[in-house]
Design a protein around this motif. Structure first.
Motif, PDB file in Angstrom:
ATOM      1  N   ASP A 166     -10.400  -3.337  -4.569  1.00 25.69           N
ATOM      2  CA  ASP A 166      -9.963  -2.267  -3.675  1.00 25.69           C
ATOM      3  C   ASP A 166      -8.468  -2.354  -3.406  1.00 25.69           C
ATOM      4  O   ASP A 166      -7.990  -1.890  -2.367  1.00 25.69           O
ATOM      5  N   MET A 167      -7.734  -2.931  -4.356  1.00 21.24           N
ATOM      6  CA  MET A 167      -6.290  -3.074  -4.184  1.00 21.24           C
ATOM      7  C   MET A 167      -5.596  -1.729  -3.966  1.00 21.24           C
ATOM      8  O   MET A 167      -4.707  -1.600  -3.119  1.00 21.24           O
ATOM      9  N   TYR A 168      -5.993  -0.721  -4.735  1.00 24.31           N
ATOM     10  CA  TYR A 168      -5.343   0.582  -4.576  1.00 24.31           C
ATOM     11  C   TYR A 168      -5.571   1.135  -3.178  1.00 24.31           C
ATOM     12  O   TYR A 168      -4.622   1.569  -2.507  1.00 24.31           O
ATOM     13  N   GLU A 169      -6.821   1.121  -2.730  1.00 24.63           N
ATOM     14  CA  GLU A 169      -7.143   1.667  -1.419  1.00 24.63           C
ATOM     15  C   GLU A 169      -6.410   0.908  -0.309  1.00 24.63           C
ATOM     16  O   GLU A 169      -5.859   1.520   0.620  1.00 24.63           O
ATOM     17  N   ARG A 170      -6.390  -0.411  -0.402  1.00 27.01           N
ATOM     18  CA  ARG A 170      -5.723  -1.230   0.614  1.00 27.01           C
ATOM     19  C   ARG A 170      -4.216  -1.002   0.603  1.00 27.01           C
ATOM     20  O   ARG A 170      -3.585  -0.894   1.662  1.00 27.01           O
ATOM     21  N   CYS A 171      -3.630  -0.958  -0.577  1.00 31.21           N
ATOM     22  CA  CYS A 171      -2.178  -0.767  -0.663  1.00 31.21           C
ATOM     23  C   CYS A 171      -1.782   0.629  -0.212  1.00 31.21           C
ATOM     24  O   CYS A 171      -0.718   0.815   0.392  1.00 31.21           O
ATOM     25  N   PRO A 224      -6.796  10.585  -3.731  1.00 30.70           N
ATOM     26  CA  PRO A 224      -6.389   9.624  -2.708  1.00 30.70           C
ATOM     27  C   PRO A 224      -7.595   9.086  -1.937  1.00 30.70           C
ATOM     28  O   PRO A 224      -8.627   9.758  -1.870  1.00 30.70           O
ATOM     29  N   PRO A 225      -7.472   7.917  -1.325  1.00 30.25           N
ATOM     30  CA  PRO A 225      -8.588   7.350  -0.571  1.00 30.25           C
ATOM     31  C   PRO A 225      -8.674   7.917   0.846  1.00 30.25           C
ATOM     32  O   PRO A 225      -7.673   7.980   1.558  1.00 30.25           O
ATOM     33  N   ALA A 226      -9.860   8.313   1.237  1.00 32.19           N
ATOM     34  CA  ALA A 226     -10.046   8.930   2.548  1.00 32.19           C
ATOM     35  C   ALA A 226      -9.666   7.983   3.687  1.00 32.19           C
ATOM     36  O   ALA A 226      -9.077   8.405   4.688  1.00 32.19           O
ATOM     37  N   PRO A 230      -3.503   4.009  -9.693  1.00 31.26           N
ATOM     38  CA  PRO A 230      -4.819   3.728  -9.110  1.00 31.26           C
ATOM     39  C   PRO A 230      -5.821   3.140 -10.095  1.00 31.26           C
ATOM     40  O   PRO A 230      -6.578   2.230  -9.756  1.00 31.26           O
ATOM     41  N   ASP A 231      -5.836   3.667 -11.307  1.00 36.35           N
ATOM     42  CA  ASP A 231      -6.848   3.235 -12.275  1.00 36.35           C
ATOM     43  C   ASP A 231      -6.639   1.804 -12.764  1.00 36.35           C
ATOM     44  O   ASP A 231      -7.560   1.182 -13.292  1.00 36.35           O
TER      45      ASP A 231
END
Length: 284
Positions: free
Chosen positions: A147-152, A189-191, A141-142
């Motif tokens: 927002d690649m992490y959230e989207r993926c 994790p992303p909500a 994630p880091d």
């Protein structure tokens, strides 16, 4: 009409041709888009072509348009690349070269917004190699820009939880692995990604078919992962409250939710405390 002086007429003519399914229509549509000089009209043409070609091969030879959209995935125009990636990722009939084109965009598109949107929409392909490309981002994630992490992460979850997609077991197992990973943070994790898990608690006719295919899915395992997120003060409040709701809708027993409330203790954040109380009240 494809060469009419009116842009609106040209766009409409291309839409009719794309929808017709006539032999050679894919080549004709590709040539028309390539020859169009006005950027806005060209985008409109691609949009019409993407929506006019039905997903059912019985209606139109969708594969005949594959080379066009694979080529458009490398277009100079970011909006056109997005339209192309959405079409290439549409279930349930992917075309040759779709996965390679989408993965290339996910990794190397010059526009980070495009890369993120592609990483999410690629879930529709259900392919192992696409899931692996998503997981390469969600595992770190880091290191993920924008927002690649959230989207993926959203794409990874949708790749196994969406009943009308060709669901992928590897995506499920990687989801559990990445949601278990610590330390958690405001970002991980992303909500929003966790919200897609609520599909598992929405009763509809496709869910029964999903259950029959997803023999590898374990509600108890996912409930324990959600409980761990809910109890982790390093995770974002929104992620923790989302995790509680997910645990409830997928069948967490009232006793399990009460155990989580006890573990949270009297010092629980007010939003989390309200979420767990609501879940206990509504649990079966």
């Amino acid at each position: 009409h494809l060469s009419h002086r009116s842009a609106a007429v040209r766009v409409q003519a291309l839409s009719i041709l794309a929808e017709s399914g006539e032999a050679g229509s894919g080549d004709a549509v590709a040539a028309t888009i390539a020859d169009e000089e006005d950027a806005a009209t060209r985008r409109a043409m691609v949009s019409e072509a993407a929506s006019a070609v039905p997903l059912r091969p019985a209606q139109t030879d969708r594969a005949g348009f594959g080379p066009l959209f694979v080529d458009l995935a490398r277009d100079d125009d970011a909006q056109i690349r997005l339209l192309a990636s959405g079409w290439l990722s549409a279930p349930p009939f992917p075309v040759d070269g779709a996965a390679d084109a989408v993965i290339e965009m996910m990794r190397n598109d010059p526009d980070i917004e495009v890369r993120g949107q592609v990483c999410e929409s690629a879930a529709g392909l259900g392919r192992d190699e696409v899931v692996a490309a998503m997981a390469a981002v969600t595992a770190r994630p880091d290191d993920a820009p924008g927002d690649m992490y959230e989207r993926c992460m959203s794409g990874l979850i949708q790749a196994w939880v969406t009943p009308w997609y060709p669901i992928n077991e590897k995506a499920y197992r990687l989801t559990l692995e990445h949601l278990r990973a610590t330390p958690r943070s405001d970002r991980a994790p992303p909500a929003d990604a966790l919200g897609f898990l609520l599909l598992l608690g929405t009763e509809h006719e496709q869910l029964d078919a999903w259950r029959a295919r997803a023999t590898w899915f374990s509600a108890p395992d996912l409930i324990e992962v959600m409980a761990a997120i809910a109890a982790d003060r390093r995770a974002a409040i929104t992620a923790r409250t989302s995790a509680i709701e997910v645990a409830r809708v997928i069948g967490a027993a009232r006793a399990r939710l009460q155990k989580l409330k006890t573990a949270l203790g009297k010092q629980a954040d007010p939003e989390v405390a309200r979420a767990i109380d609501d879940a206990i009240r509504d649990a079966l």
